[in-house]
Design an enzyme around this catalytic site. Structure first.
Site, PDB file in Angstrom:
ATOM      1  N   GLY A  12       0.809  -1.213   0.000  1.00 14.78           N
ATOM      2  CA  GLY A  12       0.000   0.000   0.000  1.00 14.78           C
ATOM      3  C   GLY A  12       0.844   1.266   0.000  1.00 14.78           C
ATOM      4  CG  ASP A  13       0.294   3.970   2.235  1.00 13.46           C
ATOM      5  OD1 ASP A  13      -0.871   4.255   1.916  1.00 13.46           O
ATOM      6  OD2 ASP A  13       0.621   3.620   3.386  1.00 13.46           O
ATOM      7  CE  LYS A  16      -3.124   1.809  -3.628  1.00 15.14           C
ATOM      8  NZ  LYS A  16      -2.067   1.858  -2.607  1.00 15.14           N
ATOM      9  CE  LYS A  18       2.575  11.710 -10.116  1.00 18.79           C
ATOM     10  NZ  LYS A  18       3.952  12.023 -10.419  1.00 18.79           N
ATOM     11  N   GLY A  40      -5.861   5.600   2.096  1.00 18.95           N
ATOM     12  CA  GLY A  40      -5.594   7.043   2.137  1.00 18.95           C
ATOM     13  C   GLY A  40      -4.927   7.369   0.817  1.00 18.95           C
ATOM     14  CG  HIS A  41      -6.228   6.214  -2.438  1.00 14.36           C
ATOM     15  ND1 HIS A  41      -7.123   5.491  -3.179  1.00 14.36           N
ATOM     16  CD2 HIS A  41      -5.452   5.300  -1.790  1.00 14.36           C
ATOM     17  CE1 HIS A  41      -6.899   4.194  -2.993  1.00 14.36           C
ATOM     18  NE2 HIS A  41      -5.902   4.064  -2.146  1.00 14.36           N
ATOM     19  CB  THR A 128      -7.074   1.643   9.128  1.00 13.23           C
ATOM     20  OG1 THR A 128      -8.208   0.900   8.659  1.00 13.23           O
ATOM     21  CG2 THR A 128      -5.892   1.409   8.198  1.00 13.23           C
ATOM     22  CD  GLN A 224      -6.755  -1.451   1.227  1.00 16.08           C
ATOM     23  OE1 GLN A 224      -7.570  -2.073   0.570  1.00 16.08           O
ATOM     24  NE2 GLN A 224      -7.039  -0.278   1.746  1.00 16.08           N
ATOM     25  CB  THR A 300      -5.797   6.245   6.667  1.00 18.55           C
ATOM     26  OG1 THR A 300      -6.037   6.214   5.277  1.00 18.55           O
ATOM     27  CG2 THR A 300      -7.084   5.917   7.401  1.00 18.55           C
ATOM     28  CB  THR A 301      -3.604   5.720  10.998  1.00 17.02           C
ATOM     29  OG1 THR A 301      -2.428   5.265  10.312  1.00 17.02           O
ATOM     30  CG2 THR A 301      -4.756   4.798  10.661  1.00 17.02           C
ATOM     31  N   GLY A 302      -1.894   8.555  10.137  1.00 16.70           N
ATOM     32  CA  GLY A 302      -0.767   9.386  10.561  1.00 16.70           C
ATOM     33  C   GLY A 302       0.380   8.578  11.167  1.00 16.70           C
ATOM     34  NE  ARG A 303      -1.336   2.848  11.609  1.00 11.30           N
ATOM     35  CZ  ARG A 303      -1.785   1.632  11.323  1.00 11.30           C
ATOM     36  NH1 ARG A 303      -1.566   0.635  12.162  1.00 11.30           N
ATOM     37  NH2 ARG A 303      -2.449   1.406  10.213  1.00 11.30           N
TER      38      ARG A 303
HETATM   39  P1  GDP Z   1      -1.584   5.535  -2.259  1.00 13.18           P
HETATM   40  O1  GDP Z   1      -2.287   5.024  -1.058  1.00 13.18           O
HETATM   41  O2  GDP Z   1      -0.903   4.440  -3.018  1.00 13.18           O
HETATM   42  O3  GDP Z   1      -2.445   6.375  -3.145  1.00 13.18           O
HETATM   43  O4  GDP Z   1      -0.407   6.458  -1.721  1.00 13.18           O
HETATM   44  P2  GDP Z   1      -0.506   7.572  -0.533  1.00 13.18           P
HETATM   45  O5  GDP Z   1      -1.222   8.736  -1.047  1.00 13.18           O
HETATM   46  O6  GDP Z   1      -0.991   6.955   0.728  1.00 13.18           O
HETATM   47  O7  GDP Z   1       1.030   7.852  -0.269  1.00 13.18           O
HETATM   48  C1  GDP Z   1       1.890   8.252  -1.277  1.00 13.18           C
HETATM   49  C2  GDP Z   1       2.556   9.585  -0.850  1.00 13.18           C
HETATM   50  O8  GDP Z   1       3.629   9.864  -1.731  1.00 13.18           O
HETATM   51  C3  GDP Z   1       1.617  10.767  -0.984  1.00 13.18           C
HETATM   52  O9  GDP Z   1       1.975  11.716  -0.014  1.00 13.18           O
HETATM   53  C4  GDP Z   1       1.909  11.300  -2.394  1.00 13.18           C
HETATM   54  O10 GDP Z   1       1.619  12.683  -2.524  1.00 13.18           O
HETATM   55  C5  GDP Z   1       3.391  11.060  -2.469  1.00 13.18           C
HETATM   56  N1  GDP Z   1       3.927  10.762  -3.822  1.00 13.18           N
HETATM   57  C6  GDP Z   1       3.367  10.041  -4.831  1.00 13.18           C
HETATM   58  N2  GDP Z   1       4.235   9.916  -5.859  1.00 13.18           N
HETATM   59  C7  GDP Z   1       5.361  10.574  -5.495  1.00 13.18           C
HETATM   60  C8  GDP Z   1       6.648  10.771  -6.106  1.00 13.18           C
HETATM   61  O11 GDP Z   1       6.933  10.301  -7.199  1.00 13.18           O
HETATM   62  N3  GDP Z   1       7.576  11.475  -5.389  1.00 13.18           N
HETATM   63  C9  GDP Z   1       7.289  11.993  -4.150  1.00 13.18           C
HETATM   64  N4  GDP Z   1       8.268  12.668  -3.527  1.00 13.18           N
HETATM   65  N5  GDP Z   1       6.116  11.828  -3.544  1.00 13.18           N
HETATM   66  C10 GDP Z   1       5.158  11.111  -4.208  1.00 13.18           C
HETATM   67  P1  IMO Z   2      -3.849   2.512   0.585  1.00 12.42           P
HETATM   68  O1  IMO Z   2      -4.992   2.277  -0.366  1.00 12.42           O
HETATM   69  C1  IMO Z   2      -1.221   0.934   3.706  1.00 12.42           C
HETATM   70  C2  IMO Z   2      -2.995  -2.003   6.443  1.00 12.42           C
HETATM   71  C3  IMO Z   2      -3.171  -1.597   7.890  1.00 12.42           C
HETATM   72  C4  IMO Z   2      -3.020  -2.953   8.566  1.00 12.42           C
HETATM   73  C5  IMO Z   2      -3.686  -3.901   7.586  1.00 12.42           C
HETATM   74  C6  IMO Z   2      -5.119  -4.258   7.933  1.00 12.42           C
HETATM   75  O2  IMO Z   2      -3.729   3.895   1.086  1.00 12.42           O
HETATM   76  O3  IMO Z   2      -2.597   1.963  -0.004  1.00 12.42           O
HETATM   77  P2  IMO Z   2      -7.421  -2.913   7.796  1.00 12.42           P
HETATM   78  O4  IMO Z   2      -7.843  -1.634   8.428  1.00 12.42           O
HETATM   79  O5  IMO Z   2      -7.491  -2.917   6.311  1.00 12.42           O
HETATM   80  O6  IMO Z   2      -8.112  -4.117   8.371  1.00 12.42           O
HETATM   81  O7  IMO Z   2      -5.861  -3.076   8.212  1.00 12.42           O
HETATM   82  O8  IMO Z   2      -3.653  -3.257   6.336  1.00 12.42           O
HETATM   83  N1  IMO Z   2      -3.605  -1.087   5.453  1.00 12.42           N
HETATM   84  C7  IMO Z   2      -2.930  -0.248   4.675  1.00 12.42           C
HETATM   85  N2  IMO Z   2      -1.606   0.035   4.633  1.00 12.42           N
HETATM   86  N3  IMO Z   2      -2.081   1.501   2.808  1.00 12.42           N
HETATM   87  C8  IMO Z   2      -3.386   1.202   2.818  1.00 12.42           C
HETATM   88  O9  IMO Z   2      -4.243   1.630   1.876  1.00 12.42           O
HETATM   89  C9  IMO Z   2      -3.879   0.319   3.810  1.00 12.42           C
HETATM   90  N4  IMO Z   2      -5.102  -0.161   4.120  1.00 12.42           N
HETATM   91  C10 IMO Z   2      -4.934  -1.036   5.121  1.00 12.42           C
HETATM   92  O10 IMO Z   2      -2.173  -0.694   8.299  1.00 12.42           O
HETATM   93  O11 IMO Z   2      -1.659  -3.300   8.626  1.00 12.42           O
HETATM   94 MG    MG Z   3      -2.331   5.359   1.013  1.00 14.97          MG
END
Ligand code: GDP
Ligand code: IMO
Ligand code: MG
Length: 430
Positions: A12-13, A16, A18, A40-41, A128, A224, A300-303
Site C-alpha cells: 500500500g501507499d 496509486k 497520484k 488514504g489516497h 486502521t 492497498q 489515514t492514521t498518521g502512523r
Molecule cells: P496511495 O495510497 O498508493 O495512493 O499512496 P498515498 O497517497 O498513501 O502515499 C503516497 C505519498 O507519496 C503521498 O503523499 C503522495 O503525494 C506522495 N507521492 C506520490 N508519488 C510521489 C513521487 O513520485 N515522489 C514523491 N516525492 N512523492 C510522491
Molecule cells: P492505501 O490504499 C497501507 C494495512 C493496515 C493494517 C492492515 C489491515 O492507502 O494503499 P485494515 O484496516 O485494512 O483491516 O488493516 O492493512 N492497510 C494499509 N496500509 N495503505 C493502505 O491503503 C492500507 N489499508 C490497510 O495498516 O496493517
Molecule cells: Mg495510502
C-alpha cells in the site's frame, strides 16, 4: 475497448492515487473496486493536496464519472464528509458519482468491533480501525447491510438492521465489555445517507459493461496492495479484501475481456504501515532517512511507515499473480542523496537461496542485497527519461531487468506534473 487496472505492488501507499489522477486525464470512468476508508489516497494537483479515502482519485477532473463498485465497503458518514469537502471547494460532483447497490455498508458497530478485536489480539495486525474486517466478515456471513437495502420499505429495513444489530450488541457487550448501539442511532445514519445519495445508486456491473461496449476508457482503482491481499499477501497481516487482479474483476463486475492493461504501482523503495513481515525493512539510519525524505507517515492514521529496500522477488510475485503489463515506479526522487542504494535480489533461508517470495517463513528469511551507486542531483524537475542522471537510469534499468516488466512511467514528485512517460508505454487510449 480500453480498461486499465491500477494495483499497488507492495504493502500500500505506493502512490496509486497520484497515478490514477494522472491517468484520469485520458479516462472517462474511474472505479474503486475494493477496500474502504482504510485507504488514504493522496492527489496533488496544481500544488494543492487532497486526500481521498473512498471517493475515486479521478474526481478532480471535471466531467469524469467516478464509481464505487460492489467490492467496496462503504462508510456512509465518511463518504458524505468527503462529498461535502469537495463541494466546499466548489468541485462539482453532481451526476458523476455513482454507487453500487451491492456495496456493503460499514456501520458504527463494525468500527467498534474492529477496535475491540484488535485490543483482544495478542498478535496485533495494526488495522486502521475503519471497520473493514468486521464488515467483510458480515458480507461472508450473509448478515451485511447493502447500499441497495435503503430502498426497502422502512419496516422491512428496520427489521433487517435490528436482526444484525442484536448479534453485534451481544458481541460488543458480552465478549468485549463495550457499549451497545441503539437501533435508532443506526437507522438515523442509514436514513440520512439515503437522503443524500439515493439518486447515485445503480447496478454498476451492468453500467460498466455497457459503457465498455460504447468504447469508454475505464480505470479500475485498487486500494492497498499485493502484500495486503487476503489470499496472496502476508496473512494474517493483511486487509480483508483482494487488491489483486481477481478483486478488480469481482469488485467491479467488469468482464475480463475488456482489460488491456494491468499497471503495478511500485515505490522505488518500500514502505509498510501496521504489523507483519517486511523482509527488506531497514531499522537503521537509512530507514529513518527514507521516512524523513519521503514524508512516510500514513495518510489515514498518521502512523510512521516502516521503510526499507526494493524487493525484486516481491515485485516479481505481484507481476506473476496480477499479469502486470507495465510498472510505474514512484518516489524515485526520494532516493537522491543516498550514496548506495540496496536492492534485494533474493533471500536466504538456513543458508539456502530462495528465489521466490514465500507464503511462509517470512520472518526467518534474510534478503540477499546488491548495492548500486546513488546520485546526488535533484531529479524532481526532470521531464524526460534522458534528463535523469546516468545512475538513476542504471537503477531503473537494473530493476526492470530483474523484474522483467517494463517500467514505463517514472514518477519524480507528488504533483501530476512530476511524471515521466517513457517510449515503452504502449499507447492505448490511456
Ligand atoms: P496511495 O495510497 O498508493 O495512493 O499512496 P498515498 O497517497 O498513501 O502515499 C503516497 C505519498 O507519496 C503521498 O503523499 C503522495 O503525494 C506522495 N507521492 C506520490 N508519488 C510521489 C513521487 O513520485 N515522489 C514523491 N516525492 N512523492 C510522491
Ligand atoms: P492505501 O490504499 C497501507 C494495512 C493496515 C493494517 C492492515 C489491515 O492507502 O494503499 P485494515 O484496516 O485494512 O483491516 O488493516 O492493512 N492497510 C494499509 N496500509 N495503505 C493502505 O491503503 C492500507 N489499508 C490497510 O495498516 O496493517
Ligand atoms: Mg495510502
Amino acid at each position: 475497448m480500453s480498461c486499465s487496472v491500477v494495483i499497488g505492488a507492495q504493502w500500500g501507499d505506493e502512490g496509486k492515487a497520484k497515478m490514477i489522477d494522472f491517468f484520469s486525464q485520458k479516462a472517462d470512468i474511474i472505479v474503486r473496486y475494493q477496500g474502504g476508508a482504510n485507504a488514504g489516497h493522496t492527489v496533488v494537483a496544481n500544488g494543492q493536496k487532497h486526500i481521498f479515502h473512498l471517493i475515486p482519485s479521478g474526481i478532480l477532473h471535471p466531467g469524469k464519472i467516478c464509481v464505487l463498485g460492489n467490492g467496496v465497503v462503504l462508510d456512509p458518514i465518511q463518504l458524505v464528509s468527503e462529498m461535502d469537502n469537495l463541494i466546499s471547494q466548489s468541485i462539482d460532483i453532481s451526476y458523476r458519482l455513482l454507487i453500487s447497490d451491492a456495496a456493503h455498508l460499514i456501520l458504527p458497530y463494525h468500527k467498534a468491533l474492529d477496535g475491540a478485536l484488535e485490543e483482544l489480539r495478542s498478535n496485533k495486525i495494526g488495522t486502521t480501525g475503519r471497520g473493514i474486517g468486521p464488515c467483510y466478515a458480515d458480507k461472508c456471513l450473509r448478515t451485511g447491510i447493502r447500499v441497495g437495502d435503503i430502498f426497502l420499505d422502512s419496516k422491512t429495513l428496520e427489521k433487517k438492521v435490528r436482526q444484525t444489530l442484536e448479534v453485534k450488541n451481544l458481541q460488543l457487550v458480552k465478549m468485549h465489555k463495550k457499549d451497545p448501539f441503539s437501533i435508532e442511532e443506526i437507522m438515523e445514519i442509514i436514513l440520512a445517507f439515503k437522503k443524500r445519495i439515493q439518486k447515485m445508486i445503480i447496478n454498476t456491473g451492468y453500467y460498466l459493461n455497457e459503457e465498455a461496449k460504447k468504447n469508454k476508457t475505464i480505470i479500475l482503482e485498487g486500494a492497498q496492495g499485493f502484500g495486503l491481499d487476503i489470499d496472496h499477501g502476508t496473512y494474517p497481516f493483511v486487509t480483508s479484501s483482494n487488491p489483486t487482479i481477481g478483486g478488480a474483476l469481482l469488485g467491479s463486475g467488469l468482464n475480463h475481456s475488456v482489460i488491456d492493461k494491468v499497471i503495478g504501482i511500485s515505490k522505488a523503495y518500500i514502505t509498510r504501515v501496521g504489523e507483519g513481515p517486511f523482509p527488506t525493512e531497514d531499522f537503521g539510519d537509512d530507514g529513518n532517512l527514507l521516512r524523513d525524505k519521503g514524508g512516510e507517515y500514513g495518510s489515514t492514521t498518521g502512523r510512521p511507515r516502516r521503510c526499507g529496500w526494493f524487493d525484486v522477488e516481491l515485485m516479481k510475485q505481484t507481476a506473476r499473480i496480477c499479469g502486470l503489463t507495465d510498472i510505474t515506479l514512484t518516489k524515485i526522487d526520494v532516493l537522491s542523496g543516498f550514496e548506495k542504494i540496496k536492492v534485494a535480489v533474493g533471500y536466504e533461508y538456513k543458508g539456502k537461496k530462495i528465489d521466490m517470495f514465500p507464503s511462509y517463513l517470512l520472518d526467518d528469511i534474510k534478503p540477499v542485497y546488491e548495492e548500486l551507486d546513488g546520485w546526488t542531483e535533484d531529479i524532481s524537475k526532470c521531464k524526460t527519461y534522458d534528463e535523469l542522471p546516468q545512475n538513476t537510469r542504471d537503477y531503473i534499468a537494473f530493476l526492470e531487468k530483474a523484474v522483467g516488466v517494463p517500467m514505463s512511467i517514472i514518477s519524480v514528485g507528488p504533483d501530476r506534473e512530476n511524471t515521466i512517460v517513457r517510449d515503452t508505454w504502449k499507447k492505448t487510449k490511456l
